[in-house]
Motif scaffolding. Sequence first.
Motif, PDB file in Angstrom:
ATOM      1  N   THR A 194      13.133 -27.030 -19.952  1.00 34.02           N
ATOM      2  CA  THR A 194      12.387 -25.922 -19.691  1.00 34.02           C
ATOM      3  C   THR A 194      12.852 -25.441 -18.276  1.00 34.02           C
ATOM      4  O   THR A 194      12.099 -24.621 -17.517  1.00 34.02           O
ATOM      5  CB  THR A 194      10.831 -26.347 -19.329  1.00 34.02           C
ATOM      6  OG1 THR A 194      10.961 -27.545 -18.472  1.00 34.02           O
ATOM      7  CG2 THR A 194      10.311 -27.062 -20.587  1.00 34.02           C
ATOM      8  N   GLY A 195      14.002 -26.159 -17.718  1.00 29.15           N
ATOM      9  CA  GLY A 195      14.225 -25.817 -16.462  1.00 29.15           C
ATOM     10  C   GLY A 195      13.587 -26.527 -15.312  1.00 29.15           C
ATOM     11  O   GLY A 195      13.892 -26.370 -14.108  1.00 29.15           O
ATOM     12  N   ALA A 196      12.763 -27.317 -15.656  1.00 24.44           N
ATOM     13  CA  ALA A 196      11.819 -28.117 -14.579  1.00 24.44           C
ATOM     14  C   ALA A 196      12.240 -29.754 -14.956  1.00 24.44           C
ATOM     15  O   ALA A 196      12.522 -29.980 -16.046  1.00 24.44           O
ATOM     16  CB  ALA A 196      10.559 -27.906 -14.792  1.00 24.44           C
ATOM     17  N   ASP A 197      12.372 -30.396 -13.825  1.00 22.97           N
ATOM     18  CA  ASP A 197      12.538 -31.911 -14.126  1.00 22.97           C
ATOM     19  C   ASP A 197      11.017 -32.393 -14.545  1.00 22.97           C
ATOM     20  O   ASP A 197       9.979 -31.678 -14.816  1.00 22.97           O
ATOM     21  CB  ASP A 197      12.941 -32.440 -12.704  1.00 22.97           C
ATOM     22  CG  ASP A 197      12.010 -32.056 -11.428  1.00 22.97           C
ATOM     23  OD1 ASP A 197      10.777 -31.728 -11.586  1.00 22.97           O
ATOM     24  OD2 ASP A 197      12.260 -32.228 -10.602  1.00 22.97           O
ATOM     25  N   ALA A 201       7.403 -30.749 -14.930  1.00 26.63           N
ATOM     26  CA  ALA A 201       6.746 -30.464 -16.223  1.00 26.63           C
ATOM     27  C   ALA A 201       5.225 -31.031 -16.014  1.00 26.63           C
ATOM     28  O   ALA A 201       4.230 -30.508 -16.614  1.00 26.63           O
ATOM     29  CB  ALA A 201       7.295 -31.646 -17.240  1.00 26.63           C
ATOM     30  N   LEU A 202       5.198 -32.075 -15.208  1.00 31.56           N
ATOM     31  CA  LEU A 202       3.733 -32.517 -14.906  1.00 31.56           C
ATOM     32  C   LEU A 202       2.920 -31.312 -14.220  1.00 31.56           C
ATOM     33  O   LEU A 202       1.717 -31.194 -14.258  1.00 31.56           O
ATOM     34  CB  LEU A 202       4.042 -33.552 -13.928  1.00 31.56           C
ATOM     35  CG  LEU A 202       4.056 -34.930 -14.906  1.00 31.56           C
ATOM     36  CD1 LEU A 202       4.411 -36.060 -13.875  1.00 31.56           C
ATOM     37  CD2 LEU A 202       2.987 -35.521 -15.631  1.00 31.56           C
ATOM     38  N   ILE A 203       3.462 -30.574 -13.284  1.00 32.27           N
ATOM     39  CA  ILE A 203       2.853 -29.494 -12.637  1.00 32.27           C
ATOM     40  C   ILE A 203       2.507 -28.274 -13.586  1.00 32.27           C
ATOM     41  O   ILE A 203       1.453 -27.792 -13.468  1.00 32.27           O
ATOM     42  CB  ILE A 203       3.898 -28.870 -11.361  1.00 32.27           C
ATOM     43  CG1 ILE A 203       3.901 -29.838 -10.336  1.00 32.27           C
ATOM     44  CG2 ILE A 203       3.236 -27.671 -10.913  1.00 32.27           C
ATOM     45  CD1 ILE A 203       5.024 -29.376  -9.233  1.00 32.27           C
ATOM     46  N   PRO A 230       6.684 -27.635 -24.410  1.00 28.43           N
ATOM     47  CA  PRO A 230       7.853 -28.242 -23.747  1.00 28.43           C
ATOM     48  C   PRO A 230       7.601 -29.180 -22.738  1.00 28.43           C
ATOM     49  O   PRO A 230       8.207 -30.261 -22.899  1.00 28.43           O
ATOM     50  CB  PRO A 230       8.693 -26.994 -23.526  1.00 28.43           C
ATOM     51  CG  PRO A 230       8.464 -25.975 -24.388  1.00 28.43           C
ATOM     52  CD  PRO A 230       6.964 -26.004 -24.643  1.00 28.43           C
ATOM     53  N   ALA A 231       6.606 -28.710 -21.825  1.00 30.75           N
ATOM     54  CA  ALA A 231       6.260 -29.799 -20.899  1.00 30.75           C
ATOM     55  C   ALA A 231       5.945 -30.988 -21.430  1.00 30.75           C
ATOM     56  O   ALA A 231       6.254 -31.866 -20.712  1.00 30.75           O
ATOM     57  CB  ALA A 231       5.417 -29.007 -19.549  1.00 30.75           C
ATOM     58  N   CYS A 232       5.029 -31.076 -22.426  1.00 33.10           N
ATOM     59  CA  CYS A 232       4.459 -32.332 -22.976  1.00 33.10           C
ATOM     60  C   CYS A 232       5.612 -33.086 -23.521  1.00 33.10           C
ATOM     61  O   CYS A 232       5.610 -34.314 -23.357  1.00 33.10           O
ATOM     62  CB  CYS A 232       3.426 -31.908 -24.000  1.00 33.10           C
ATOM     63  SG  CYS A 232       1.926 -30.861 -23.293  1.00 33.10           S
TER      64      CYS A 232
END
Length: 703
Positions: A194-197, A201-203, A230-232
């Motif tokens: 997602t481009g996030a660490d 993802a938690l945010i 995707p974050a989950c």
Amino acid sequence: MTKTASRFIHPANLPITALSGVGGALAGRLADIGIHRVFDLLMHLPRDYEDRSRRVDIRDVSHGASVLVSGVVTHVENNRTGLSVALEDDTGTLVLRFFKAYAGLKNTMQIGANITAFGEIKISRYGVQMAHPEFHITGTKQFESGLLPIYPATKGLHQNKLRQLVRLAIAAIKPKGLYCLSPADLQAAGVADTGADLLGALIQIHLPDSQADIFTQTALLQGLKERTHPACQRIIIEELVAHQLSFLYRRKNVYQYKAPRCQTDSELADKLIAGLPFGLTNAQKRVIDEAVADMATSRPMLRLIQGDVGAGKTLVAALTACRAIDSGWQVAIMAPTEILAEQHGANFEKWFAPLGVGIGRLLGKQGSKERREMLAAIANNDVQIVVGTHALFQDEVAFAKLGLVIIDEQHRFGVEQRLALTNKGVANSTPHQLAMTATPIPRTLAMSMYGDMDVSVIDELPPNRTPITTVTINRDRRDEVIERISANCKAGKQAYWVCPLVEESSVLDAQSAELLYEDLCERLDIRIGLVHGKMKAAQKQETMAQFKAGEIDLLVATTVIEVGVDVPNASLMVIENAERLGLSQLHQLRGRVGRGSAKSFCVLLYQTPLSPTGIERLNVLRDSTDGFVIAQKDLELRGAGELLGKRQTGDMGYYLADIVRDETLLVAAERIAHQLIEDSARQDLAHQIVSTWLPDAKEYVNA
């Protein structure tokens, strides 16, 4: 914890009291919902969301929805049931209901006032209502806007407070971030980057984007709730990798010790096989070969043997034990109950005493003199095989030369208990471990529970096993079943009647068994015995011995007879309120019959009405005798907690992962964990991942 000491701890691992405004009282309430560290707070994920990002026309509201509305007060009614306020916009009218009419509320709710309100809609014969909404005069202030998370909470801990604490936790961790997998790891697991660490993802989950259009937002909410977003997925793979790493570290920790090399040929095993009235199945031979190959090296064996009811696991364990005994080592056999320990003691006595092998028992029911003598015999190597319950791993038990530990019904014990017994080897060594379970375990559950062990499967039943016919019968036809029991027993056969139970020690369950026992004693002219978890061990053993000797025709019992009980003449099993028990437990109980040559039956008595799931479960058991098929269905229908027991699966400690739903990710996590632990350049990352997710596992990581 002092400020100096806390400098060396990652913010995620700080106690929750490190956050501003969290004192002892608040920390206690957070502990009630499993929040002890800052990281626990980040992993306290929303169960739902409130959409405060857009105002809804009154005509578009729906029952059960929490919505934001605005309008003009057109009518106010104050009576003994509280305050009713009619709120009208251009599209319709709804009533705001307040059950306490305090002065400030009455001053605000004046005809003509412009009000913005947020709350849950109830539509009934009384019209469209919103009870006790949050509200303010339009334009005077703003609600906290956007998609607001709704957290699992506890008494005295409100949503606004939880939201505030989560934001504080995010702010505390942001400067350092969280240790996590790389984009390449995610790609290997098939998880979208997602481009996030991990923190990003938690945010995304705690503070979802409220600026998206309604269609994107609907998909976002659904993905977050169903854990398909995707974050989950990112968080789940991180968690699964952490657990798989902990297994690998645990294995590595055991492997730093030497285990006794045992010979592959065994004169004792040859004699034992020669005295058997039957031959071994090919599956038994294969599993014995796998265990013997492990024990031929100085690397400790860590092997789990799975086998369906009646597959011959105990004999496999006995023939494996022969190698250790022939090599001069002692063998400890640990069972979860005294009934099962006595059963093993009787079997091993029958097999090994004629061959000159000393057999000892260490049980809770022993008197102090008998116990002292047994402890001395174990310490002096006067007994080569010791059978017992958890009494085996108590501090006062000292083995002379413990070379092999056999643990039956492994899932009944915690990891710590297993390790306590393996710590009883001779200095600077550890015994081989052979665990057994009669509960067939689906592959994903085995990976989650026993990732530090190799798994062998006895997937073949001995040819002399009698098929069992299973029938489901409504409890309204109980009298017919009682007549069948009478005829069965008067024909010289024996039977079980099992009462449902949740816990072995439950007073209620013991009473239900006693009531059934009394009822059947009045109605039947046969010999009836009673066994339940509240009885003293000696009393249970005496009753079981009488049943096995044929002195009791019908045994009324709770599920203390679930495993290990072997009475070939028992050909009928009745299970009361079968809908209350798990499929695997029912399968284990059914396996107490069909052990002789007579045709055997299992009667599942159920109470109506049955739910669709209840019907499906009983049908699965009626139509299948394959324990692995049944266990997989049990896992899907009821979850790991029901299949293996809450206590043991509670040790899995998953925040978000679900081993049934996330099977594909679990397989990928196992692969990634191996890659991480084998890459010397990533050892620090692997350690930190485990430390973040599983701080209690650090003793294995740092070993």
